[in-house]
Write a protein that holds these residues in place. Structure first.
Motif, PDB file in Angstrom:
ATOM      1  N   THR A  82      -8.781  35.926 -26.910  1.00 48.94           N
ATOM      2  CA  THR A  82      -9.915  36.810 -27.163  1.00 48.94           C
ATOM      3  C   THR A  82     -10.235  36.804 -28.649  1.00 48.94           C
ATOM      4  OG1 THR A  82      -8.514  38.773 -27.433  1.00 48.94           O
ATOM      5  CG2 THR A  82      -9.362  38.318 -25.210  1.00 48.94           C
ATOM      6  N   ILE A  83     -11.519  36.890 -28.945  1.00 47.51           N
ATOM      7  CA  ILE A  83     -12.018  36.917 -30.319  1.00 47.51           C
ATOM      8  C   ILE A  83     -12.853  38.181 -30.478  1.00 47.51           C
ATOM      9  CG2 ILE A  83     -13.408  35.739 -32.065  1.00 47.51           C
ATOM     10  CD1 ILE A  83     -12.852  33.117 -30.540  1.00 47.51           C
ATOM     11  N   ALA A  84     -12.439  39.042 -31.400  1.00 45.02           N
ATOM     12  CA  ALA A  84     -13.113  40.327 -31.589  1.00 45.02           C
ATOM     13  C   ALA A  84     -13.221  41.090 -30.265  1.00 45.02           C
ATOM     14  CB  ALA A  84     -14.492  40.124 -32.212  1.00 45.02           C
ATOM     15  N   GLY A  85     -12.165  41.002 -29.467  1.00 49.34           N
ATOM     16  CA  GLY A  85     -12.118  41.696 -28.199  1.00 49.34           C
ATOM     17  C   GLY A  85     -12.903  41.056 -27.079  1.00 49.34           C
ATOM     18  N   GLN A  86     -13.448  39.881 -27.316  1.00 50.18           N
ATOM     19  CA  GLN A  86     -14.309  39.198 -26.345  1.00 50.18           C
ATOM     20  C   GLN A  86     -13.614  37.924 -25.857  1.00 50.18           C
ATOM     21  OE1 GLN A  86     -18.323  38.761 -27.817  1.00 50.18           O
ATOM     22  NE2 GLN A  86     -18.822  37.101 -26.416  1.00 50.18           N
ATOM     23  N   ASP A  87     -13.671  37.658 -24.553  1.00 51.14           N
ATOM     24  CA  ASP A  87     -13.124  36.421 -23.995  1.00 51.14           C
ATOM     25  C   ASP A  87     -13.698  35.241 -24.769  1.00 51.14           C
ATOM     26  OD1 ASP A  87     -12.474  34.163 -22.535  1.00 51.14           O
ATOM     27  OD2 ASP A  87     -12.957  35.037 -20.601  1.00 51.14           O
ATOM     28  N   SER A  88     -12.822  34.412 -25.323  1.00 49.75           N
ATOM     29  CA  SER A  88     -13.283  33.333 -26.201  1.00 49.75           C
ATOM     30  C   SER A  88     -14.255  32.390 -25.510  1.00 49.75           C
ATOM     31  CB  SER A  88     -12.087  32.537 -26.737  1.00 49.75           C
ATOM     32  OG  SER A  88     -11.426  31.831 -25.693  1.00 49.75           O
ATOM     33  N   GLN A  89     -14.135  32.229 -24.197  1.00 52.89           N
ATOM     34  CA  GLN A  89     -15.002  31.289 -23.496  1.00 52.89           C
ATOM     35  C   GLN A  89     -16.433  31.798 -23.362  1.00 52.89           C
ATOM     36  OE1 GLN A  89     -13.284  28.320 -20.889  1.00 52.89           O
ATOM     37  NE2 GLN A  89     -11.801  29.853 -20.221  1.00 52.89           N
ATOM     38  N   THR A  90     -16.663  33.074 -23.683  1.00 55.01           N
ATOM     39  CA  THR A  90     -18.025  33.609 -23.696  1.00 55.01           C
ATOM     40  C   THR A  90     -18.595  33.661 -25.112  1.00 55.01           C
ATOM     41  OG1 THR A  90     -17.388  35.943 -23.973  1.00 55.01           O
ATOM     42  CG2 THR A  90     -17.404  35.054 -21.718  1.00 55.01           C
ATOM     43  N   VAL A  91     -17.783  33.269 -26.106  1.00 59.87           N
ATOM     44  CA  VAL A  91     -18.206  33.326 -27.505  1.00 59.87           C
ATOM     45  C   VAL A  91     -18.965  32.052 -27.868  1.00 59.87           C
ATOM     46  CG1 VAL A  91     -17.409  33.364 -29.894  1.00 59.87           C
ATOM     47  CG2 VAL A  91     -16.350  34.865 -28.205  1.00 59.87           C
ATOM     48  N   ASP A  92     -20.148  32.197 -28.433  1.00 59.13           N
ATOM     49  CA  ASP A  92     -20.950  31.069 -28.881  1.00 59.13           C
ATOM     50  C   ASP A  92     -20.287  30.444 -30.111  1.00 59.13           C
ATOM     51  OD1 ASP A  92     -22.855  29.263 -29.651  1.00 59.13           O
ATOM     52  OD2 ASP A  92     -24.378  30.734 -30.187  1.00 59.13           O
ATOM     53  N   PRO A  93     -19.839  29.187 -30.038  1.00 63.32           N
ATOM     54  CA  PRO A  93     -19.182  28.571 -31.201  1.00 63.32           C
ATOM     55  C   PRO A  93     -20.049  28.593 -32.458  1.00 63.32           C
ATOM     56  CG  PRO A  93     -18.875  27.218 -29.241  1.00 63.32           C
ATOM     57  CD  PRO A  93     -19.862  28.282 -28.871  1.00 63.32           C
ATOM     58  N   GLU A  94     -21.336  28.346 -32.300  1.00 67.07           N
ATOM     59  CA  GLU A  94     -22.223  28.336 -33.473  1.00 67.07           C
ATOM     60  C   GLU A  94     -22.259  29.707 -34.133  1.00 67.07           C
ATOM     61  OE1 GLU A  94     -26.903  27.408 -34.628  1.00 67.07           O
ATOM     62  OE2 GLU A  94     -26.100  26.774 -32.688  1.00 67.07           O
ATOM     63  N   GLY A  95     -22.329  30.758 -33.313  1.00 59.30           N
ATOM     64  CA  GLY A  95     -22.339  32.108 -33.868  1.00 59.30           C
ATOM     65  C   GLY A  95     -21.049  32.436 -34.582  1.00 59.30           C
ATOM     66  N   LEU A  96     -19.932  31.963 -34.033  1.00 58.97           N
ATOM     67  CA  LEU A  96     -18.640  32.201 -34.671  1.00 58.97           C
ATOM     68  C   LEU A  96     -18.573  31.520 -36.025  1.00 58.97           C
ATOM     69  CD1 LEU A  96     -15.696  33.210 -34.558  1.00 58.97           C
ATOM     70  CD2 LEU A  96     -15.127  31.097 -33.357  1.00 58.97           C
ATOM     71  N   TRP A  97     -18.974  30.246 -36.079  1.00 58.32           N
ATOM     72  CA  TRP A  97     -18.913  29.501 -37.346  1.00 58.32           C
ATOM     73  C   TRP A  97     -19.821  30.117 -38.404  1.00 58.32           C
ATOM     74  CZ3 TRP A  97     -16.651  24.520 -38.717  1.00 58.32           C
ATOM     75  CH2 TRP A  97     -15.695  24.084 -37.798  1.00 58.32           C
ATOM     76  N   GLN A  98     -20.910  30.742 -37.996  1.00 59.63           N
ATOM     77  CA  GLN A  98     -21.810  31.379 -38.957  1.00 59.63           C
ATOM     78  C   GLN A  98     -21.132  32.541 -39.672  1.00 59.63           C
ATOM     79  OE1 GLN A  98     -25.262  32.401 -36.642  1.00 59.63           O
ATOM     80  NE2 GLN A  98     -26.150  30.357 -36.781  1.00 59.63           N
ATOM     81  N   HIS A  99     -20.140  33.140 -39.022  1.00 61.45           N
ATOM     82  CA  HIS A  99     -19.439  34.275 -39.615  1.00 61.45           C
ATOM     83  C   HIS A  99     -18.170  33.851 -40.351  1.00 61.45           C
ATOM     84  CE1 HIS A  99     -21.845  37.497 -37.811  1.00 61.45           C
ATOM     85  NE2 HIS A  99     -21.886  36.788 -36.711  1.00 61.45           N
ATOM     86  N   ALA A 100     -17.858  32.555 -40.341  1.00 55.48           N
ATOM     87  CA  ALA A 100     -16.559  32.106 -40.841  1.00 55.48           C
ATOM     88  C   ALA A 100     -16.689  31.191 -42.051  1.00 55.48           C
ATOM     89  CB  ALA A 100     -15.806  31.377 -39.730  1.00 55.48           C
ATOM     90  N   ASN A 101     -15.706  31.291 -42.928  1.00 55.12           N
ATOM     91  CA  ASN A 101     -15.483  30.298 -43.969  1.00 55.12           C
ATOM     92  C   ASN A 101     -14.345  29.416 -43.489  1.00 55.12           C
ATOM     93  OD1 ASN A 101     -17.324  30.510 -46.073  1.00 55.12           O
ATOM     94  ND2 ASN A 101     -16.245  32.221 -47.039  1.00 55.12           N
ATOM     95  N   VAL A 102     -14.603  28.125 -43.359  1.00 55.61           N
ATOM     96  CA  VAL A 102     -13.656  27.213 -42.726  1.00 55.61           C
ATOM     97  C   VAL A 102     -13.305  26.074 -43.682  1.00 55.61           C
ATOM     98  CG1 VAL A 102     -13.257  25.647 -40.789  1.00 55.61           C
ATOM     99  CG2 VAL A 102     -14.600  27.747 -40.445  1.00 55.61           C
ATOM    100  N   VAL A 103     -12.018  25.787 -43.809  1.00 52.19           N
ATOM    101  CA  VAL A 103     -11.558  24.581 -44.503  1.00 52.19           C
ATOM    102  C   VAL A 103     -10.626  23.856 -43.546  1.00 52.19           C
ATOM    103  CG1 VAL A 103     -10.305  23.607 -46.457  1.00 52.19           C
ATOM    104  CG2 VAL A 103     -11.729  25.636 -46.789  1.00 52.19           C
TER     105      VAL A 103
END
Length: 261
Positions: A82-103
């Motif tokens: 789960t991501i932020a309390g939400q089943d990860s398979q319902t989470v939009d990957p693009e929306g997640l990456w918009q909120h993240a700093n990734v290296v």
């Protein structure tokens, strides 16, 4: 058969991923196997990564730590997360990456100037802010007008890593997911960079995958993995006092890098 109707596989649809708070991650008996792989790379992984806390995931090469981070980034679908309390398979990957700093271990660079590559992180960044970001990661002799080749081919491994972190420092985010971000830099530079990163991510959730164990005293928790499983969780002080797997890894690291003579 000729009369069979062949339908294309539909693209998954996601509910909008609206993140109005710093995210957390939870796994519950997560087991994951790469497509066409003969056996799982993660087995029965149960961990909690609280919102706004700093978590390190450590372990030997092949222990599954990078795979766990990739699942947090929604690079592969999986149950038990789960991501932020939400089943990860319902989470939009693009929306997640918009909120993240990734290296990641491999980062994207294109032919252009250093300025062009930094502006990927924040197109509104000023020259002054970009200059400060370069200084903060030790690229003090670089100029914003310097050329970067495709895939950063004219940069060393350490320079590419530091440039990736400079981009992170230019962008506000509520989530930092970092996979071996300083593996190609020396120990002193690594500590300087991690200090800057932690200061930048004070109120954010930060997950750091690392095979190095130095500088982890500041982490809120350390997750130790081995052969696809979590074998220890605790603070630096707790794990050292316990004298288990983390303690043994630390003793090996200290012996390898001990001065000669």
């Amino acid at each position: 058969r000729l009369d069979e109707v062949v339908t294309e596989q539909e693209e998954p649809t996601y509910a909008p991923f609206v993140l109005d708070q710093v995210p957390s991650f939870e796994t519950n008996a997560l087991t994951f196997t790469f497509p066409d792989a003969p056996r799982p790379v993660l087995r029965d992984v149960t961990v909690s990564i609280p919102a706004g806390k700093k978590t390190a995931i450590v372990g030997a090469s092949g222990s599954g730590k990078s795979t766990l981070l990739q699942l947090m980034l929604r690079m592969y679908p999986t149950d038990g997360l789960t991501i932020a309390g939400q089943d990860s398979q319902t989470v939009d990957p693009e929306g997640l990456w918009q909120h993240a700093n990734v290296v990641l271990q491999q980062n994207h660079y294109f032919y252009g100037t250093l300025r062009d590559n930094l502006l990927l992180a924040n197109e509104a960044a000023t020259d002054e802010a970009m200059r400060q970001a370069l200084d903060d990661v030790g690229l003090t002799t670089f100029e914003l007008s310097d050329r970067v080749f495709e895939k950063g081919e004219n940069l060393s491994g350490g320079e590419k890593q530091r440039l990736a972190i400079a981009r992170v420092l230019l962008r506000e985010a509520s989530l930092y997911l970092l996979d071996e971000p300083t593996s190609s830099v020396d120990a002193l530079t690594e500590q300087m960079i991690l200090k800057r990163l932690f200061a930048r991510a004070t109120d954010a959730t930060l997950v750091l995958v690392s095979h190095r164990l130095a500088g982890l005293e500041a982490m809120d928790q350390i997750i130790v993995m081995d052969q696809g499983q979590v074998i220890e969780v605790g603070t630096y002080a707790e794990l050292m006092t316990r004298q288990g797997a983390f303690y043994e890894l630390k003793q090996v690291e200290q012996s390898v890098f001990a001065p000669i003579g």
